[in-house]
Scaffold this motif. Structure first.
Motif, short mmCIF file in Angstrom:
data_model
loop_
_atom_site.label_atom_id
_atom_site.label_comp_id
_atom_site.label_asym_id
_atom_site.label_seq_id
_atom_site.Cartn_x
_atom_site.Cartn_y
_atom_site.Cartn_z
N GLY A 144 0.82 -1.21 0.00
CA GLY A 144 0.00 0.00 0.00
C GLY A 144 0.85 1.26 0.00
N GLY A 145 1.93 1.24 0.79
CA GLY A 145 2.80 2.41 0.82
C GLY A 145 3.47 2.66 -0.51
N GLN A 146 3.88 1.60 -1.20
CA GLN A 146 4.50 1.75 -2.51
C GLN A 146 3.49 2.26 -3.53
N GLN A 147 2.26 1.78 -3.45
CA GLN A 147 1.22 2.27 -4.37
C GLN A 147 0.96 3.76 -4.16
N GLN A 148 0.98 4.19 -2.89
CA GLN A 148 0.76 5.61 -2.65
C GLN A 148 1.94 6.44 -3.15
N ARG A 149 3.14 5.88 -3.10
CA ARG A 149 4.29 6.58 -3.68
C ARG A 149 4.13 6.74 -5.19
N VAL A 150 3.58 5.72 -5.84
CA VAL A 150 3.30 5.84 -7.28
C VAL A 150 2.29 6.95 -7.53
N PRO A 168 -4.33 11.08 2.43
CA PRO A 168 -3.37 10.25 1.69
C PRO A 168 -2.79 9.09 2.49
N THR A 169 -2.91 9.14 3.83
CA THR A 169 -2.38 8.05 4.66
C THR A 169 -3.50 7.25 5.34
N GLY A 170 -4.73 7.48 4.93
CA GLY A 170 -5.88 6.85 5.60
C GLY A 170 -5.91 5.34 5.52
N ASN A 171 -5.29 4.75 4.49
CA ASN A 171 -5.30 3.29 4.33
C ASN A 171 -3.99 2.65 4.77
N LEU A 172 -3.14 3.39 5.48
CA LEU A 172 -1.80 2.92 5.79
C LEU A 172 -1.60 2.76 7.29
N ASP A 173 -0.68 1.84 7.66
CA ASP A 173 -0.36 1.69 9.07
C ASP A 173 0.50 2.87 9.53
N GLU A 174 0.75 2.94 10.84
CA GLU A 174 1.41 4.11 11.40
C GLU A 174 2.81 4.33 10.85
#
Length: 234
Positions: A144-150, A168-174
């Motif tokens: 998920g973090g890599q997808q958000q970087r894309v 932008p961080t709502g679907n990511l862990d802390e």
């Protein structure tokens, strides 16, 4: 950069009218970072849509560099979004059948950038967010973090003046949240962007020196020093 004057956005819910924004006045300076907080349904995302030209106010003006977005034709508004505004969303919005590089390239197609130049700029944008070795990977092959970087690379590859981020961080862990915020803040600094971020996360709001709060469509702003933000984090 931005000047909002008396902005109201009214929606009909059955026989009732609801004001998602109620007479909002706001100025955002060129190169500023603003975090917008508030409860669900309070008007945060509606405000971001106004700033991005994705919706028009019921009344009031939304000016970007002196141009009232509400008065532009759809064609001119589409062109302005393509040239000046980058968007990052909670759900990434990547095309699952396209590689990371191809997803980033999609932002340059409306600008008429040639194939070779698109590939070069997309590769550079992905390198800038730490994905230089993932150009050929599909979204399903990335975290998920890599997808958000894309998604961030796609927003910035067209070299916009404004970056708008909706949770932008709502679907990511802390841990990943903090990494993504470092990427966003690094790109804001590197490119001198005007950066507006909507979040429910108070820890993200504490990183900013200016915070806007929307409740019931009414907006208030708070100015804080960097030292105050650091104390809040500590």
């Amino acid at each position: 950069m931005y000047r909002l004057t008396g902005v109201t956005k009214r929606y009909a819910r059955g026989e009732k009218a609801v004001d998602a924004l109620d007479g909002v006045d706001l100025t955002i300076e060129d190169g500023e970072r603003l975090v917008v907080q508030g409860p669900t349904g309070g008007g945060k995302s509606t405000l971001l849509q106004m700033l991005g030209g994705l919706d028009r106010p019921t009344s009031g003006g939304v000016e970007l560099d002196g141009t009232d977005l509400a008065r532009l034709s759809e064609a001119k508004l589409t062109r302005l979004r393509a040239e000046k505004i980058g968007f990052v969303f909670q759900s990434f919005n990547l095309v699952p059948t396209l590689t990371a590089q191809e997803n980033v390239e999609t932002a340059l197609v409306p600008l008429g950038v040639g194939t070779r130049e698109r590939r070069r700029r997309a590769a550079e944008a992905l390198e800038a967010v730490g994905l230089g070795e993932r150009l050929g990977h599909l979204p399903g092959e990335m975290s998920g973090g890599q997808q958000q970087r894309v998604a961030i690379a796609r927003a910035l590859v067209k070299q916009p003046r404004v970056l708008l981020a909706d949770e932008p961080t709502g679907n990511l862990d802390e841990s990943t949240r903090d990494e993504i915020m470092e990427v966003l803040e690094g790109q804001w600094t590197a490119h001198g962007l005007t950066f507006v971020l909507v979040t429910h996360d108070s820890s993200i709001a504490r990183r900013a020196t200016r915070v806007a709060t929307i409740r019931g469509g009414r907006l208030t702003t708070e100015e804080r020093s960097v030292a105050e933000g650091n104390r809040a984090d500590g």
